[in-house]
Design an enzyme around this catalytic site. Structure first.
Site, short mmCIF file in Angstrom:
data_model
loop_
_atom_site.label_atom_id
_atom_site.label_comp_id
_atom_site.label_asym_id
_atom_site.label_seq_id
_atom_site.Cartn_x
_atom_site.Cartn_y
_atom_site.Cartn_z
CG HIS A 61 -1.80 -1.21 1.28
ND1 HIS A 61 -2.47 -1.68 0.18
CD2 HIS A 61 -2.07 -2.06 2.30
CE1 HIS A 61 -3.14 -2.77 0.52
NE2 HIS A 61 -2.91 -3.02 1.79
CD GLU A 101 -1.56 -16.59 -16.96
OE1 GLU A 101 -1.16 -15.93 -16.00
OE2 GLU A 101 -2.68 -17.14 -17.01
CG ASP A 153 2.06 -17.03 -13.62
OD1 ASP A 153 2.92 -17.01 -12.72
OD2 ASP A 153 0.84 -16.94 -13.38
CB CYS A 196 -0.23 -8.01 -19.49
SG CYS A 196 -0.74 -9.68 -19.07
#
Length: 597
Positions: free
Chosen positions: A192, A434, A458, A505
């Protein structure tokens, strides 16, 4: 404090020079560990329950005061409240009190340790790092048990904010205009602290070893969130160097932001769509502010995490519809649920798996929980009436899984039509490539989908047989390995032969060493961290397809990864020296690709 250089993980790029201000330090060292008499067990269990209730109420009070500039924190605070209200954490700690006759503080430590072990076995790095939410919540409860006031000190002047860790609720009362940079001992790429820093557009480094031991309040620091370093008591020469680098970086940022809305198009006219990967609705503003042409990957897992019950269809429809309507006419690609069950995911409960990365996760988990999967697919179909929406399935290994998922999707469409519900039954449906099995059957899979999205994180891990988060073997994580490049090219060629588009991506999409090679393969779109978009667009606009195809041809002619790395490094450093100076902290992995070394 004596001069020292500390290392960490950059999560929001930039340079800051100023004085240190510690917001909090490690709490665990002060926690008492005591045995208690049997007759006091009930009283100790009540004390823990009251502390958890008080912590939840405190967070609820903070949640009501979240200012507009920290709106990203609101959803995360809601998650922390949900964790506190989940009876599993309290029950686990109370069991230790009852069975071992130990105090509440010690019991809570043991309960969190058990959860850490469970989370450590999770394959997905993003999900694995969510244990940090549990730790932050536990620290708040410990503070209540110890009677510690979490209130913040007044900030005088502009400071570099330091902490053992930063919970979203801790930052609500801060004077954000006085914070030049953030640095914490805990945290990873998806923590965060990074989300906060990126929203405030200030430098940040997390996971800094020695931060609490080597830095005192008021120490003069340089935070180098390009190279991942915190300099304590820098020399005059270092100050001059970083002041100059800070000026260069800020000038570079202004120039690329100014032109970030221009298309990703090469000098000779090859157009590449540049999209964003996000996991929180609140990140949409960053996508738009950085020139994102759409959302190529919306990670839907967050809505399912850290809550005692699964989200219902109406909740998901509202979330997905809000996102699609804001982005219209830009594309939004919803990736269906990509994780497995754990104690803080859902009522499905924890799974005892020796190797979760290759176990019941992703599309496998969804197909074994069809009602949950159908609710999500129905929500996406309904949300698609307001925007340019696509759906994609993760971790598809072959035709059987794809057809099973599509059969459920067809059933959802029939149900919605029978109910008279508004939905879009013609949305494009794609898959993530993947797994090596998907690469090898790409020609077959391409006949039954509308698009491919290559998930490089992955794909590299599974193709090379390594866990990229394991530092003992992280040196083997090679994005430019011949097997990886040939796999990507094979998938791109199979997609184009079938007449469908292919996106990419993951960290490779935002790596300036890899982008020209991907262009040479004629990739249709790239999807990445929003902050990386302006720089990648600039690289695309400064090159030609002829250059990219020549580089690709040379790379494919190399037999070893070391030779490819040298070739690419030499070529890219000559063409884009400025981009390489400022790009390291925008790449999404915890470990930079080999050419950066």
């Amino acid at each position: 404090m004596a001069r020292s250089v500390l290392s960490g993980i950059p999560v929001s790029s930039g340079i800051a020079i100023g004085k240190a201000y510690f917001m909090n330090r490690r709490l665990a060292g002060a926690l008492p560990r005591q045995s208690i008499a049997a007759e006091l067990v009930g009283e100790e269990m009540d004390r823990l329950a009251q502390a958890i209730t008080a912590a939840a109420q405190e967070l609820s009070d903070v949640r009501a005061k979240v200012p507009v500039e920290l709106r990203e924190n609101a959803l995360i605070i809601d998650t922390h409240i949900t964790i506190l209200r989940d009876p599993k954490l309290l029950a686990a700690a109370q069991r230790f009190i009852a069975e071992m006759h130990i105090n509440a503080e010690w019991a809570l430590i043991k309960a969190v340790k058990d959860l850490e072990t469970a989370f450590a076995a999770i394959g997905d790095p993003y999900i694995r790092e969510r244990i940090q939410d549990v730790r932050l919540v536990a620290d708040r409860v410990q503070a209540k048990l110890l009677g510690i006031d979490p209130g913040t000190k007044a900030i005088e002047g502009r400071i570099i904010l330091l902490a053992f860790d930063l919970a979203p609720a801790d930052t609500v009362g801060l004077q954000v205009d006085k914070i030049m940079a953030l640095s914490t001992r805990q945290g990873g790429k998806t923590s965060h602290t990074g989300i906060l820093a990126r929203s405030l557009q200030i430098p940040a480094i997390v996971g800094v070893d020695g931060l609490e031991e080597k830095v005192e309040d008021g120490d003069f620091l340089v935070v180098d969130a390009l190279g991942g370093k915190v300099l304590v008591d820098p020399t005059e020469e270092e100050l001059d160097h970083y002041a100059s680098l800070k000026y260069q970086f800020e000038s570079y940022q202004k120039s690329i932001i100014k032109n970030c809305y221009l298309p990703g198009e090469t000098i000779d006219g090859y157009r590449v769509q540049v999209h964003a990967n996000i996991e929180l609705f609140e990140e949409v503003s960053q996508v738009l502010d950085h020139g994102g042409e759409g959302i190529g990957l919306y990670r839907t897992e967050y809505s399912y995490m850290n809550r005692p019950e699964l989200p219902n269809e109406e909740e998901l429809v509202e979330e997905y519809m809000d996102l699609a309507s804001i982005m219209v006419p830009r594309k939004v690609v919803f990736r269906t649920l990509d994780l497995g069950a754990d104690k803080f995911l859902s009522p499905e409960g924890a799974l005892d798996e020796r190797n979760p990365a290759m176990g019941l996760r992703s599309i496998r988990f969804c197909l074994q929980n069809p009602e949950m999967f159908r609710i999500q697919m129905r929500a996406i179909l309904r949300a698609a009436v307001v925007g340019n929406v696509s759906m994609m399935y993760p971790m598809i290994s072959g035709l059987r899984e794809l057809r099973q998922a599509n059969r459920l999707l067809w059933q959802c469409k029939r149900e919605l039509a029978a109910e008279g519900a508004a939905f879009n039954g013609d949305i494009p449906v794609g898959i993530m490539i993947e797994l090596p099995s998907a690469v090898m059957t790409a020609e077959l899979l391409a006949q039954e989908v509308d698009f491919f999205s290559i998930g490089t994180n992955d794909l590299i891990q599974y193709s090379l047989g390594i866990d990229r988060t394991n530092r003992l073997v992280s040196y083997l994580y090679q994005p430019l390995h011949p097997a990886v490049l040939r796999s990507i090219k094979h998938v791109v060629d199979a997609a184009h032969q079938a007449g469908i588009e292919v996106s990419l991506c993951g960290e490779v999409a935002s790596d300036p060493f890899c982008v020209p090679i991907l262009l040479g393969m004629q990739i249709d779109s790239l999807s990445m961290n929003p902050q990386a978009i302006p720089g990648i667009k600039r690289i695309i606009r400064q090159t030609t397809m002829a250059e990219c195809k020549n580089l690709l041809r040379e790379v494919l002619g190399c037999r070893t990864v070391s030779r490819i790395n040298r070739l690419v490094r030499d070529s890219i450093f000559q063409r884009f020296p400025e981009e390489l100076t400022f790009f390291s902290s925008l790449i999404e992995s915890d470990e930079a690709p080999t050419p950066h070394a």
